[in-house]
Design a protein around this motif. Sequence first.
Motif, PDB file in Angstrom:
ATOM      1  N   GLU A  33      -5.748  -2.251  -1.234  1.00 39.51           N
ATOM      2  CA  GLU A  33      -5.081  -3.491  -1.657  1.00 39.51           C
ATOM      3  C   GLU A  33      -6.034  -4.456  -2.377  1.00 39.51           C
ATOM      4  OE1 GLU A  33      -4.825  -2.048   1.290  1.00 39.51           O
ATOM      5  OE2 GLU A  33      -2.889  -2.429   2.265  1.00 39.51           O
ATOM      6  N   GLY A  75      -5.688   6.946   4.056  1.00 36.50           N
ATOM      7  CA  GLY A  75      -6.161   5.564   4.087  1.00 36.50           C
ATOM      8  C   GLY A  75      -5.466   4.696   3.055  1.00 36.50           C
ATOM      9  N   ASP A 117       0.857  -1.179   0.000  1.00 34.91           N
ATOM     10  CA  ASP A 117       0.000   0.000   0.000  1.00 34.91           C
ATOM     11  C   ASP A 117       0.902   1.240   0.000  1.00 34.91           C
ATOM     12  OD1 ASP A 117      -2.059   1.755   0.595  1.00 34.91           O
ATOM     13  OD2 ASP A 117      -2.227   1.157   2.693  1.00 34.91           O
ATOM     14  N   ASN A 154      -5.616  -5.763  10.795  1.00 35.71           N
ATOM     15  CA  ASN A 154      -6.969  -5.407  10.393  1.00 35.71           C
ATOM     16  C   ASN A 154      -7.730  -6.715  10.273  1.00 35.71           C
ATOM     17  OD1 ASN A 154      -6.466  -2.585  10.141  1.00 35.71           O
ATOM     18  ND2 ASN A 154      -5.408  -3.005   8.224  1.00 35.71           N
ATOM     19  N   GLY A 209      -7.746  -5.080   2.887  1.00 39.78           N
ATOM     20  CA  GLY A 209      -7.258  -3.709   2.804  1.00 39.78           C
ATOM     21  C   GLY A 209      -7.959  -2.952   1.688  1.00 39.78           C
ATOM     22  N   ASP A 210      -7.993  -1.656   1.860  1.00 35.72           N
ATOM     23  CA  ASP A 210      -8.475  -0.780   0.806  1.00 35.72           C
ATOM     24  C   ASP A 210      -7.420   0.294   0.655  1.00 35.72           C
ATOM     25  OD1 ASP A 210      -9.801   0.960  -0.889  1.00 35.72           O
ATOM     26  OD2 ASP A 210     -11.727   0.711   0.114  1.00 35.72           O
ATOM     27  N   ARG A 231     -10.134  -7.410   8.186  1.00 34.94           N
ATOM     28  CA  ARG A 231     -10.863  -7.229   6.918  1.00 34.94           C
ATOM     29  C   ARG A 231      -9.816  -7.119   5.830  1.00 34.94           C
ATOM     30  NH1 ARG A 231      -8.873  -2.381   6.019  1.00 34.94           N
ATOM     31  NH2 ARG A 231      -8.346  -1.165   7.843  1.00 34.94           N
TER      32      ARG A 231
END
Length: 422
Positions: free
Chosen positions: A293, A226, A212, A286, A290-291, A288
């Motif tokens: 990713e 983010g 990221d 995390n 990734g955002d 969840r």
Amino acid sequence: MKILVVGSGGREHALAWKLAQSERIQMVYVAPGNGGTARDARLVNVNITDLHELANFVEQEHIGLTVVGPETPLAGGIVNLFRARGLKVFGPTKEAAQLESSKDFAKAFMHRHGIPTARYQTFSDVAPAHAYIDAMGAPIVIKADGLAAGKGVVVAMTLEEAHRAVDDMLADNRFGDAGARIVIEEFLAGEEASFIVMCDGKNVLPLATSQDHKRLKDNDEGPNTGGMGAYSPAPIVTPAMHARVMREIINPTIAGMAKDGIQFTGFLYAGLMIDAAGNPRTLEFNCRMGDPETQPIMARLKTDLLGVMEHAVNGTLDAVELEWDRRTAVGVVLAAAGYPDAPLKGAVIDGIPAETAETVTFHAGTAEVGEQLQVTGGRVLCVVGLGDSIKMAQKQAYDVVDQIHFDGMQCRRDIGWRGLKH
Ligand code: AMP
Ligand code: GLY
């Protein structure tokens, strides 16, 4: 089969896009979705965010499986609620989600189970926090304990910044309850990577590696965001590094949670810092994907995602072997003017080209307003390009980026640069 994806970001668009490619899919609902999921003929937005109402909707529509994208509903217990009502859902319970929703929980957990991470202490009073900073010196890292939408971390290069961060979080209550407790930890130098796996409670299935780009500006300068882009695979995660992270971080985490009486199901994302000597440490967990990713990772996934999700909720992930596109995927985030501090909404977005075999544009902060597509959030789009090398993937992505326009659009021109060095 009908499926529900919970969330509204680029991560959820990418998950829904991939699920919709399955031949066995009848319908993919996205709640609440965004302008891109609204425009995709294979996806249907549902304007529900309340967890009980979501469960009612799933029952009414006979939705076979729910996949949860963001941390907030997970920390709010969506998985506990759905399971109690006999509904199949992929994600961690509220208890398991504490790995993300409380930094203090995560740090104490890692400490207890010998998982490599930065040294730390937790504070809820101002004076001892200041004293600890003076004793440790700068650089040092201050983190709000609770969820703060990626904004609760200050990497302080000077003592002044560190003291100010403590006052902001503890005295001025900048993050509300999330900052009522803070973790202060050792600064770790090195290169970051995102290591994401799926867990069904027993089996662990690693996804493709990724990296990221958290800073707003090229060369990793400017404020933390983010995520301004991501690419997959990440060459820093060599096969040897991969094995080591599984052995030293992922497997002990799943086993440690089980030992503590919490079965981990869902995506587990370890944010790694790999030092110059090649030692990986965990910066954060995390619970969840990734955002951003997810966007390049989904663009590379060849295996039918519906099948994978079914194995994941049935506890049979050991039967799955994932197949990946051998090309590199580079995802470039297009952010709104003013992001990350105060994103400006309302700009009209033009010029998004149709998907090709080499490119796809996922939406995040967008909405359809009549015939127009408008900006509704900080991260607006993520353009993914695929190519035989990082450079070729960059070229594909940036050729599309250059066709897209909205007022005040911000993007980095160097997504993937760290990969080029390896
Ligand atoms: P987190 O939300 O904990 O991942 O923190 C956000 C970002 O802050 C990370 O992606 C890193 O870039 C940086 N960061 C967090 N913890 C540390 C640390 N101990 N040392 C250096 N950088 C850190
Ligand atoms: N890209 C970082 C995150 O999803 O937390």
